[in-house]
Write a protein that holds these residues in place. Structure first.
Motif, short mmCIF file in Angstrom:
data_model
loop_
_atom_site.label_atom_id
_atom_site.label_comp_id
_atom_site.label_asym_id
_atom_site.label_seq_id
_atom_site.Cartn_x
_atom_site.Cartn_y
_atom_site.Cartn_z
N GLY A 95 -1.61 -52.69 15.59
CA GLY A 95 -1.99 -53.88 14.83
C GLY A 95 -3.37 -53.74 14.25
N ILE A 96 -3.63 -54.43 13.14
CA ILE A 96 -4.93 -54.40 12.47
C ILE A 96 -5.32 -55.81 12.09
N VAL A 97 -6.61 -56.11 12.27
CA VAL A 97 -7.18 -57.38 11.86
C VAL A 97 -8.37 -57.10 10.93
N HIS A 98 -8.36 -57.72 9.77
CA HIS A 98 -9.48 -57.63 8.82
C HIS A 98 -9.94 -59.05 8.51
N LEU A 99 -11.23 -59.31 8.75
CA LEU A 99 -11.78 -60.63 8.53
C LEU A 99 -13.01 -60.57 7.63
N HIS A 100 -13.38 -61.73 7.09
CA HIS A 100 -14.66 -61.90 6.40
C HIS A 100 -15.51 -62.84 7.24
N SER A 101 -15.46 -62.65 8.56
CA SER A 101 -16.13 -63.54 9.50
C SER A 101 -17.63 -63.58 9.24
N ILE A 168 -13.03 -54.45 9.74
CA ILE A 168 -11.61 -54.16 9.91
C ILE A 168 -11.47 -53.36 11.20
N VAL A 169 -10.52 -53.78 12.04
CA VAL A 169 -10.39 -53.20 13.38
C VAL A 169 -8.92 -52.98 13.69
N SER A 170 -8.60 -51.83 14.26
CA SER A 170 -7.24 -51.56 14.73
C SER A 170 -7.21 -51.63 16.24
N GLY A 171 -6.02 -51.89 16.78
CA GLY A 171 -5.82 -51.91 18.22
C GLY A 171 -4.40 -51.51 18.55
N THR A 173 -2.29 -53.34 19.81
CA THR A 173 -1.52 -54.51 19.39
C THR A 173 -2.41 -55.37 18.49
N PRO A 174 -1.82 -56.30 17.72
CA PRO A 174 -2.67 -57.22 16.96
C PRO A 174 -3.62 -58.01 17.85
N ASP A 175 -3.18 -58.38 19.06
CA ASP A 175 -4.04 -59.13 19.96
C ASP A 175 -5.25 -58.32 20.41
N SER A 176 -5.05 -57.04 20.71
CA SER A 176 -6.19 -56.21 21.13
C SER A 176 -7.15 -55.98 19.97
N ALA A 177 -6.61 -55.86 18.75
CA ALA A 177 -7.47 -55.74 17.58
C ALA A 177 -8.28 -57.02 17.38
N ALA A 178 -7.65 -58.17 17.60
CA ALA A 178 -8.35 -59.45 17.45
C ALA A 178 -9.44 -59.61 18.51
#
Length: 214
Positions: A95-101, A168-171, A173-178
């Motif tokens: 999973g991957i999460v990309h944010l503009h946090s 941008i972060v991979s993990g 799972t999506p949860d671990s990336a988050a």
């Protein structure tokens, strides 16, 4: 979706929608910024273009096949190439999460950052969940050259900070990336709060001890 697709993808579709709503509710994504993806057996599911992470419809998520072609659902985020570049170099990524946090994006705009390690190892959990964070040079959103820049770094780093853009972060799972990207956001906040104040980042020996356990 047909019945076979529903049984195969129902859980990851629901999980992306739930995760997106959580990130949005806690202010880590605003408007239609940010995007999520998850690897499935025959490709990827991604958030659609111009979709708010707070109101994702599981049935309308974009489906990309193993070659990265859009084969179902709404049109994918224009940053799908960034996800595919990271997946291509990280076979363990689920999973991957990309944010503009806010804080990580703010750090990405700071002048004079070390491109090899743009946020210092301030805390043990940052080292364990992120490691060394490189800065990817600025490219306009959607520029294929940005995907190439990510590809060149992704084999060595699962987390990247895009200049004047965001993380941008991979993990696995999506949860671990988050979880990792949230740790990055908190450390970016510390980094900005501590600017101008003498600090003691973790030493090379201390980071090495933590990295061996990651």
């Amino acid at each position: 979706m047909n019945l076979a697709t529903k049984s195969h993808e129902a859980r990851p579709r629901e999980r992306l929608a739930t995760l997106g709503a959580s990130l949005f509710a806690r202010g880590l994504a605003t408007g239609t910024s940010g995007n999520l993806s998850v690897r499935v057996s025959d490709g990827w599911l991604m958030t659609p273009t111009n979709a708010s992470l707070g109101t994702l419809d599981p049935d309308r998520l974009s489906k990309l096949d193993e070659n990265g072609r859009h084969v179902g659902g709404d049109r994918p985020t224009k940053e799908s190439l960034l996800h595919l570049a990271l997946y291509g170099q990280r076979p363990d990524a689920g999973g991957i999460v990309h944010l503009h946090s806010t804080y990580a994006a703010a750090v990405s705009c700071v002048d004079g950052l070390d491109p090899a390690e743009c946020v210092p190892p301030l805390t043990a959990y940052f080292v364990m969940r992120i490691g060394r964070l490189p800065l990817v040079p600025y490219h306009r959103p959607g520029d294929p050259a940005l995907a190439t820049a990510i590809h060149d770094l992704a084999a060595r780093h699962h987390a990247l900070l895009l200049a004047n853009h965001g993380p941008i972060v991979s993990g696995t799972t999506p949860d671990s990336a988050a979880a990792a990207i949230e740790e990055l956001e908190e450390t970016a906040k510390l980094f900005l709060l501590l600017r101008g104040i003498p600090t003691r980042p973790l030493s090379d020996q201390e980071t090495a001890q933590l990295s061996h356990g990651r």
